[in-house]
Design an enzyme around this catalytic site. Structure first.
Site, PDB file in Angstrom:
ATOM      1  N   SER A 129       0.815  -1.225   0.000  1.00 36.31           N
ATOM      2  CA  SER A 129       0.000   0.000   0.000  1.00 36.31           C
ATOM      3  C   SER A 129       0.844   1.269   0.000  1.00 36.31           C
ATOM      4  O   SER A 129       0.547   2.229  -0.718  1.00 36.31           O
ATOM      5  CB  SER A 129      -0.935  -0.007   1.215  1.00 36.31           C
ATOM      6  OG  SER A 129      -1.826  -1.092   1.150  1.00 36.31           O
TER       7      SER A 129
ATOM      8  N   GLU B  85       8.146  -5.515  -7.652  1.00 36.62           N
ATOM      9  CA  GLU B  85       7.531  -6.337  -6.614  1.00 36.62           C
ATOM     10  C   GLU B  85       7.780  -7.806  -6.962  1.00 36.62           C
ATOM     11  O   GLU B  85       7.430  -8.256  -8.058  1.00 36.62           O
ATOM     12  CB  GLU B  85       6.034  -6.059  -6.513  1.00 36.62           C
ATOM     13  CG  GLU B  85       5.255  -7.024  -5.636  1.00 36.62           C
ATOM     14  CD  GLU B  85       5.794  -7.125  -4.228  1.00 36.62           C
ATOM     15  OE1 GLU B  85       6.124  -8.252  -3.803  1.00 36.62           O
ATOM     16  OE2 GLU B  85       5.883  -6.081  -3.546  1.00 36.62           O
TER      17      GLU B  85
ATOM     18  N   THR C 187       1.239  -6.942   2.244  1.00 38.07           N
ATOM     19  CA  THR C 187       0.685  -7.645   3.398  1.00 38.07           C
ATOM     20  C   THR C 187      -0.781  -7.305   3.613  1.00 38.07           C
ATOM     21  O   THR C 187      -1.615  -8.185   3.813  1.00 38.07           O
ATOM     22  CB  THR C 187       1.496  -7.306   4.663  1.00 38.07           C
ATOM     23  OG1 THR C 187       2.813  -7.828   4.520  1.00 38.07           O
ATOM     24  CG2 THR C 187       0.853  -7.922   5.900  1.00 38.07           C
ATOM     25  N   CYS C 188      -1.118  -6.040   3.562  1.00 44.00           N
ATOM     26  CA  CYS C 188      -2.484  -5.624   3.901  1.00 44.00           C
ATOM     27  C   CYS C 188      -3.521  -6.274   3.000  1.00 44.00           C
ATOM     28  O   CYS C 188      -4.485  -6.863   3.466  1.00 44.00           O
ATOM     29  CB  CYS C 188      -2.601  -4.101   3.831  1.00 44.00           C
ATOM     30  SG  CYS C 188      -4.259  -3.512   4.216  1.00 44.00           S
TER      31      CYS C 188
ATOM     32  N   CYS D 120      -4.676  -7.235   6.478  1.00 37.58           N
ATOM     33  CA  CYS D 120      -5.906  -6.528   6.859  1.00 37.58           C
ATOM     34  C   CYS D 120      -7.151  -6.989   6.113  1.00 37.58           C
ATOM     35  O   CYS D 120      -8.186  -7.271   6.727  1.00 37.58           O
ATOM     36  CB  CYS D 120      -5.748  -5.020   6.628  1.00 37.58           C
ATOM     37  SG  CYS D 120      -4.142  -4.343   7.028  1.00 37.58           S
TER      38      CYS D 120
ATOM     39  N   LYS E 252      -8.084 -10.806   6.517  1.00 36.94           N
ATOM     40  CA  LYS E 252      -8.391 -10.978   7.944  1.00 36.94           C
ATOM     41  C   LYS E 252      -9.758 -10.399   8.271  1.00 36.94           C
ATOM     42  O   LYS E 252     -10.570 -11.035   8.964  1.00 36.94           O
ATOM     43  CB  LYS E 252      -7.325 -10.304   8.792  1.00 36.94           C
ATOM     44  CG  LYS E 252      -7.613 -10.325  10.288  1.00 36.94           C
ATOM     45  CD  LYS E 252      -6.690  -9.363  11.031  1.00 36.94           C
ATOM     46  CE  LYS E 252      -7.063  -7.905  10.727  1.00 36.94           C
ATOM     47  NZ  LYS E 252      -6.186  -6.959  11.439  1.00 36.94           N
TER      48      LYS E 252
ATOM     49  N   TYR F 221      -1.988  -8.356  18.949  1.00 36.00           N
ATOM     50  CA  TYR F 221      -3.289  -8.208  18.296  1.00 36.00           C
ATOM     51  C   TYR F 221      -3.505  -9.265  17.209  1.00 36.00           C
ATOM     52  O   TYR F 221      -4.639  -9.734  17.016  1.00 36.00           O
ATOM     53  CB  TYR F 221      -3.470  -6.790  17.748  1.00 36.00           C
ATOM     54  CG  TYR F 221      -2.663  -6.437  16.533  1.00 36.00           C
ATOM     55  CD1 TYR F 221      -3.176  -6.622  15.255  1.00 36.00           C
ATOM     56  CD2 TYR F 221      -1.386  -5.891  16.643  1.00 36.00           C
ATOM     57  CE1 TYR F 221      -2.437  -6.300  14.135  1.00 36.00           C
ATOM     58  CE2 TYR F 221      -0.648  -5.558  15.533  1.00 36.00           C
ATOM     59  CZ  TYR F 221      -1.176  -5.764  14.281  1.00 36.00           C
ATOM     60  OH  TYR F 221      -0.441  -5.440  13.166  1.00 36.00           O
ATOM     61  N   ILE F 222      -2.456  -9.695  16.524  1.00 34.46           N
ATOM     62  CA  ILE F 222      -2.626 -10.719  15.498  1.00 34.46           C
ATOM     63  C   ILE F 222      -3.054 -12.039  16.125  1.00 34.46           C
ATOM     64  O   ILE F 222      -3.984 -12.709  15.658  1.00 34.46           O
ATOM     65  CB  ILE F 222      -1.331 -10.879  14.681  1.00 34.46           C
ATOM     66  CG1 ILE F 222      -1.052  -9.603  13.878  1.00 34.46           C
ATOM     67  CG2 ILE F 222      -1.430 -12.076  13.743  1.00 34.46           C
ATOM     68  CD1 ILE F 222       0.275  -9.614  13.146  1.00 34.46           C
TER      69      ILE F 222
ATOM     70  N   GLU G  60      -6.710 -11.620  17.444  1.00 36.29           N
ATOM     71  CA  GLU G  60      -7.690 -11.541  16.356  1.00 36.29           C
ATOM     72  C   GLU G  60      -7.953 -12.921  15.761  1.00 36.29           C
ATOM     73  O   GLU G  60      -9.107 -13.316  15.566  1.00 36.29           O
ATOM     74  CB  GLU G  60      -7.184 -10.584  15.278  1.00 36.29           C
ATOM     75  CG  GLU G  60      -7.255  -9.124  15.681  1.00 36.29           C
ATOM     76  CD  GLU G  60      -6.634  -8.191  14.666  1.00 36.29           C
ATOM     77  OE1 GLU G  60      -6.953  -6.987  14.698  1.00 36.29           O
ATOM     78  OE2 GLU G  60      -5.819  -8.649  13.831  1.00 36.29           O
TER      79      GLU G  60
ATOM     80  N   ARG H  94      -0.293  -6.495  25.231  1.00 34.25           N
ATOM     81  CA  ARG H  94       0.669  -5.640  25.940  1.00 34.25           C
ATOM     82  C   ARG H  94       0.809  -4.301  25.226  1.00 34.25           C
ATOM     83  O   ARG H  94       0.872  -4.229  24.003  1.00 34.25           O
ATOM     84  CB  ARG H  94       2.031  -6.342  26.007  1.00 34.25           C
ATOM     85  CG  ARG H  94       3.101  -5.567  26.750  1.00 34.25           C
ATOM     86  CD  ARG H  94       4.338  -6.428  26.938  1.00 34.25           C
ATOM     87  NE  ARG H  94       4.936  -6.814  25.665  1.00 34.25           N
ATOM     88  CZ  ARG H  94       5.855  -6.088  25.022  1.00 34.25           C
ATOM     89  NH1 ARG H  94       6.246  -4.936  25.519  1.00 34.25           N
ATOM     90  NH2 ARG H  94       6.358  -6.521  23.875  1.00 34.25           N
TER      91      ARG H  94
ATOM     92  N   ALA I   7      -7.477  -0.024  15.524  1.00 30.15           N
ATOM     93  CA  ALA I   7      -8.484  -0.974  15.992  1.00 30.15           C
ATOM     94  C   ALA I   7      -7.895  -2.374  16.035  1.00 30.15           C
ATOM     95  O   ALA I   7      -7.072  -2.736  15.196  1.00 30.15           O
ATOM     96  CB  ALA I   7      -9.709  -0.953  15.087  1.00 30.15           C
TER      97      ALA I   7
ATOM     98  N   HIS J  13     -29.141   8.835  20.778  1.00 30.52           N
ATOM     99  CA  HIS J  13     -29.800   7.843  21.629  1.00 30.52           C
ATOM    100  C   HIS J  13     -30.819   7.041  20.836  1.00 30.52           C
ATOM    101  O   HIS J  13     -31.513   7.595  19.980  1.00 30.52           O
ATOM    102  CB  HIS J  13     -30.510   8.567  22.788  1.00 30.52           C
ATOM    103  CG  HIS J  13     -31.192   7.644  23.746  1.00 30.52           C
ATOM    104  ND1 HIS J  13     -30.514   6.895  24.680  1.00 30.52           N
ATOM    105  CD2 HIS J  13     -32.511   7.345  23.893  1.00 30.52           C
ATOM    106  CE1 HIS J  13     -31.382   6.183  25.371  1.00 30.52           C
ATOM    107  NE2 HIS J  13     -32.594   6.436  24.918  1.00 30.52           N
TER     108      HIS J  13
ATOM    109  N   GLU K 130     -23.136   6.759  22.823  1.00 27.76           N
ATOM    110  CA  GLU K 130     -23.576   7.965  23.515  1.00 27.76           C
ATOM    111  C   GLU K 130     -22.918   8.102  24.888  1.00 27.76           C
ATOM    112  O   GLU K 130     -22.798   9.202  25.434  1.00 27.76           O
ATOM    113  CB  GLU K 130     -25.099   7.979  23.663  1.00 27.76           C
ATOM    114  CG  GLU K 130     -25.662   6.941  24.599  1.00 27.76           C
ATOM    115  CD  GLU K 130     -27.181   7.017  24.689  1.00 27.76           C
ATOM    116  OE1 GLU K 130     -27.682   8.035  25.213  1.00 27.76           O
ATOM    117  OE2 GLU K 130     -27.862   6.068  24.239  1.00 27.76           O
TER     118      GLU K 130
END
Length: 479
Positions: A15, A36, A43-44, A49, A52, A179-180, A183, A206, A368, A462, A467
């Site tokens: 990317s 390339e 990877t993404c 990403c 996944k 996180y990997i 997830e 961590r 995230a 609401h 909220e």
């Protein structure tokens, strides 16, 4: 006529590299080439990403039938069809790779499907045997998952391999607490795999906010993931290679969480853990870190400095110690996120081709973690903030309306960390379904320097979970 073949040569079609190449060619009018050696998208798009997140979506349907029954729907959950999903997933990745190639060609970028290596500060040699020169060289080769240094580590897979499984295993051990690891533990659990997770630390995730980490760990356990913190692998062997009590006892005394299917190529793996257990798993997956792809690029002989982890060392403008060579993205190991690599690529073009020196801002980046529930975060954790200055913490945890109605125990967390002196919101942390969508909006406010009173003046939407972010009036605690 230029003394170089190209104004810019980009090594890496992920990317960040693709964005830099496109903008330099399409907007700055530079003559650009890109090499390339694998698939375009990096990877993404190909092994991170995008696939996944599609797996996250797939795994989320497993509880739909049970929850829908509470809302009056008579639904029956079927069995997850991994081959069908995998076929559709690969078709989508093929489509996206085609989009990346088309974007490059449409911008006038010359592409080489080859491995590139630097010969000198302005010369690149390709695995095809070609040699080209460029005024500027940008390295955007990304990173790759690592296996730990232990005997038989090759018996385990890494995150890249998940997308190529011919069938889902019945059981899997995921080693790691980042996180990997978390997830994929949630994804595979949602797809019906028996998931065990070992992490050598005291708590998963961590570096993130402690309270949020705790809630996610509890939710993972409630959802059926067998999570063991303070635990690591002592040794592992292919079951077929283990005889008698070589690994802690007779075979009949060993715990077994799988089948004899040849899921990962060779049969189940027997694992002895630091907690004393010996267990067989269809698959063992290592999610124990990533390494920059800086090997064999010819960098050090040219005077480009590498850090201890192999990362390319750059300044705030992504420039290495060799003036003509720059690097962006995960290969620099600064903030390893796709949108950051893209921003770094844009800043590089602005600096080099528009004559406007633009340092990249790595502060207050929203992110995230796509566990279940999701975790959205921006700014400082409570722990980091209280080490910096006096703070107030505004926090609430509750059962959201949708799942509470279905009598499920799920909880969410909304948290603001506020400076006592300036009243600025130093950190915002959300653990909830679709937290990634929420934190993008909150990230704008935090980046702008919004105060707690700015949040208070915002009228709540609401009834929503979010909220609560603007209705917490009294601090939970100070520190």
């Amino acid at each position: 006529m230029s003394e170089f073949d190209y104004d810019l040569f980009v090594i890496g079609g992920g990317s960040g590299g693709v964005r830099a190449a496109r903008v330099a060619a399409g907007e700055a009018g530079a003559k650009v080439a890109l090499a390339e050696e694998d698939r375009y998208g990096g990877t993404c798009v190909i092994r991170g990403c995008v696939p996944k997140k599609l797996m996250v979506f797939a795994s989320g349907y497993s509880e739909m039938a049970n929850e829908a029954a509470s809302y009056g729907w008579n639904m029956t959950a079927g069995q997850f069809d991994w081959p069908a999903f995998s076929k559709r997933l690969n078709a989508e990745l093929d489509r996206l790779e085609g989009v990346y190639r088309k974007l490059l060609s449409g911008s006038g970028v010359t592409t080489y499907d080859a491995r590139a290596r630097l010969k000198d500060p302005h010369t690149v040699t390709l695995s095809t045997g070609e040699t080209v020169t460029a005024k500027h060289i940008l390295i955007a080769t990304g990173g790759r998952p690592m296996r730990p240094e232990m005997d038989n580590a090759d018996l385990g897979i890494v995150s890249d391999d998940i997308f190529h499984l011919k069938e889902l295993p019945k059981s899997i051990l995921i080693v790691g607490g980042g996180y990997i690891a978390c997830e994929f533990a949630c994804i595979l659990n949602g797809l019906g795999v028996e998931v065990t997770q070992y992490y050598r630390g005291a708590q998963i995730l961590r570096g993130f906010d402690e309270e949020a980490r705790g809630l996610i760990a509890n939710s993972m356990c409630e959802n059926g993931i067998d999570l063991h913190t303070g635990t690591n692998i002592v040794e592992m062997h292919r079951v077929a290679d283990v005889m008698g009590d070589d690994m802690g006892g007779p075979v009949e005394d060993v715990q077994y969480g799988g089948t004899t299917r040849d899921t990962a190529g060779g049969g189940p793996v027997r694992v002895k853990a630091t907690n004393g257990t010996v267990t067989d798993f269809d698959v063992v997956m290592f999610a124990t870190g990533r390494k920059p792809n800086s090997d064999d690029l010819g960098l050090e002989s040219l005077g480009v400095s590498l850090g201890r982890a192999g990362q390319i060392e750059v300044d705030e403008y992504s420039q290495t110690g060799v003036p003509s060579i720059y690097a962006i993205g995960d290969v620099t190991d600064r903030v390893n996120l796709t949108p950051v690599a893209i921003r770094e690529g844009m800043a590089f073009v602005e600096t080099v081709f528009h004559g406007n020196p633009t340092p990249i801002d790595h502060t207050l980046i929203p992110s995230a973690v796509f566990t279940q529930p999701e975790f959205g975060t921006v700014g400082l954790s409570e722990e980091a903030a209280r080490d910096q200055e006096p703070i107030e913490v505004y926090c609430t945890s509750f059962r959201p309306m949708q799942t509470a109605f279905a009598e499920k125990p799920d909880r969410v967390l909304m948290k603001l960390v506020v400076s006592v002196e300036t009243r600025k919101v130093l950190g915002c942390h959300i653990v909830a379904p679709n937290a990634g969508e929420m934190i993008q909006m909150a990230g704008i406010a935090v980046k702008m320097g919004a105060t707690k009173e700015d949040f208070d003046r915002t009228v709540a939407v609401h009834p929503t979970m979010s909220e609560e972010i603007v209705t917490m009036r009294k601090p939970t605690r100070t520190a």
